[in-house]
Design a protein around this motif. Structure first.
Motif, PDB file in Angstrom:
ATOM      1  N   ILE A  69       7.839   3.715   9.331  1.00 50.46           N
ATOM      2  CA  ILE A  69       9.253   3.561   8.984  1.00 50.46           C
ATOM      3  C   ILE A  69       9.446   2.213   8.291  1.00 50.46           C
ATOM      4  N   ILE A  70      10.073   2.240   7.125  1.00 49.99           N
ATOM      5  CA  ILE A  70      10.292   1.013   6.356  1.00 49.99           C
ATOM      6  C   ILE A  70      11.705   0.503   6.610  1.00 49.99           C
ATOM      7  N   ASN A  71      11.788  -0.642   7.287  1.00 43.86           N
ATOM      8  CA  ASN A  71      13.064  -1.333   7.458  1.00 43.86           C
ATOM      9  C   ASN A  71      13.120  -2.619   6.647  1.00 43.86           C
ATOM     10  N   ASN A  72      11.947  -3.100   6.222  1.00 37.46           N
ATOM     11  CA  ASN A  72      11.838  -4.344   5.463  1.00 37.46           C
ATOM     12  C   ASN A  72      10.729  -4.149   4.431  1.00 37.46           C
ATOM     13  N   LYS A  73      11.063  -4.179   3.154  1.00 36.34           N
ATOM     14  CA  LYS A  73      10.099  -3.837   2.118  1.00 36.34           C
ATOM     15  C   LYS A  73       8.930  -4.807   2.056  1.00 36.34           C
ATOM     16  N   SER A  74       9.175  -6.097   2.243  1.00 34.48           N
ATOM     17  CA  SER A  74       8.087  -7.069   2.144  1.00 34.48           C
ATOM     18  C   SER A  74       7.066  -6.875   3.271  1.00 34.48           C
ATOM     19  N   ILE A  75       7.547  -6.548   4.476  1.00 33.12           N
ATOM     20  CA  ILE A  75       6.635  -6.280   5.591  1.00 33.12           C
ATOM     21  C   ILE A  75       5.826  -5.023   5.306  1.00 33.12           C
ATOM     22  N   ASN A 123      11.844   5.732   4.459  1.00 34.39           N
ATOM     23  CA  ASN A 123      12.705   4.627   4.046  1.00 34.39           C
ATOM     24  C   ASN A 123      13.942   4.583   4.924  1.00 34.39           C
ATOM     25  N   ASN A 124      14.076   3.499   5.676  1.00 37.53           N
ATOM     26  CA  ASN A 124      15.241   3.334   6.544  1.00 37.53           C
ATOM     27  C   ASN A 124      15.947   2.014   6.275  1.00 37.53           C
ATOM     28  N   CYS A 125      15.753   1.473   5.062  1.00 37.92           N
ATOM     29  CA  CYS A 125      16.335   0.170   4.734  1.00 37.92           C
ATOM     30  C   CYS A 125      17.860   0.195   4.755  1.00 37.92           C
ATOM     31  N   ILE A 150      -0.611   9.808  12.871  1.00 40.56           N
ATOM     32  CA  ILE A 150      -0.667   8.420  13.318  1.00 40.56           C
ATOM     33  C   ILE A 150       0.698   7.790  13.065  1.00 40.56           C
ATOM     34  N   PHE A 151       1.387   7.408  14.128  1.00 40.96           N
ATOM     35  CA  PHE A 151       2.692   6.760  14.019  1.00 40.96           C
ATOM     36  C   PHE A 151       2.470   5.264  14.154  1.00 40.96           C
ATOM     37  N   CYS A 152       2.827   4.538  13.109  1.00 40.93           N
ATOM     38  CA  CYS A 152       2.376   3.144  13.019  1.00 40.93           C
ATOM     39  C   CYS A 152       3.515   2.250  12.545  1.00 40.93           C
ATOM     40  N   HIS A 153       3.751   1.152  13.250  1.00 37.59           N
ATOM     41  CA  HIS A 153       4.722   0.167  12.790  1.00 37.59           C
ATOM     42  C   HIS A 153       4.184  -0.551  11.550  1.00 37.59           C
ATOM     43  N   PRO A 154       5.051  -0.912  10.615  1.00 32.89           N
ATOM     44  CA  PRO A 154       4.572  -1.581   9.400  1.00 32.89           C
ATOM     45  C   PRO A 154       4.146  -3.030   9.596  1.00 32.89           C
TER      46      PRO A 154
END
Length: 254
Positions: free
Chosen positions: A11-17, A39-41, A65-69
């Motif tokens: 899940i993308i909450n911050n594009k740079s991360i 995309n959850n920005c 695979i559920f993975c934090h960014p």
């Protein structure tokens, strides 16, 4: 076209991360995967469960695979060696890289993990294991289920962003499946202290939902929690108020 073996979902909450994660992932070798980005920005989803169900429905891999960014792989074979456990462990409910077993030491929390976390790259937990080790629950930062298991047991409709891997572990145990933590060469750039007071609201709901089938304690990578009687309610309420007060007063959680 041949389907990939693994579907990596983040899940993308911050594009740079996410961009840093993408670079780290691109350096991994010998793993047949697809990357599914959610995309959850702009807060498109109200919960991790709904976001992951959406992505899992699109996934073509045998394993999800559920993975934090904010996960970083420490060498080019880190992901391969984690994935190898999914082949060696023929039957499992949920598999992850940080977990808590049913049996505790001196009645205290046990966190099994070989990963490092935070800016200081501190050892996250007890790293004295070298094989897939059974646990009661797993941390949400990185966990794996088969697509078949998810199809039978998708994430619930529970709102929010906490305890979704814990709930899947409970569901797995209720269906006679075991959960495992595996050694991993991973850097979780977060310090792992993300349990705001909402964590305890969802925890109360989770225990109430599964109370009749839970053991006397629910052991998570955060704490061990009693599940029976008034004392259990008071204990969780204490931590809920503790975290709410710290958040209200902007006091950093230790």
């Amino acid at each position: 076209m041949k389907s990939p073996k693994y579907s990596i979902i983040t899940i993308i909450n911050n594009k740079s991360i996410f961009d840093e994660f993408s670079v780290s992932l691109s350096q991994q070798r010998d793993v047949d995967y697809e990357l599914i980005k959610i995309n959850n920005c702009n807060n498109e989803f109200t919960s991790a469960r709904s976001a992951y169900n959406h992505a899992a429905n699109l996934a073509k891999g045998e394993f999800l695979i559920f993975c934090h960014p904010d996960i970083r792989f420490l060498d080019e074979r880190s992901l391969f060696d984690i994935c190898k456990f999914t082949q060696d462990q023929k039957e499992f409910g949920v598999m992850g890289i940080a977990g808590s077993p049913s049996e505790l030491k001196n009645n205290n929390r046990v966190l099994l993990s070989t990963i490092i976390h935070g800016n200081a790259k501190i050892q996250a937990g007890d790293s004295n294991f070298s094989h897939a080790t059974e646990v009661q629950t797993l941390d949400e930062c990185f966990f794996i289920m088969t697509k078949k298991f998810w199809e039978l047991h998708p994430f619930s409709t529970q709102d929010g962003w906490h305890l979704y891997a814990v709930e899947q572990c409970i569901v797995a145990n209720l269906n006679n499946q075991k959960n495992y933590v595996v050694p991993a060469r991973i850097w979780h750039t977060s310090d792992g202290k993300s349990e705001d007071y909402h964590y305890y609201i969802y925890l109360r709901q989770l225990i109430h939902k599964y109370r009749d089938n839970l053991p006397a304690t629910l052991n998570t990578t955060v704490k061990k929690f009693p599940t029976r009687g008034m004392s259990a309610n008071l204990y969780i309420l204490y931590w809920l108020l503790n975290r709410w007060t710290k958040q209200f007063l902007h006091i950093k959680v230790k």
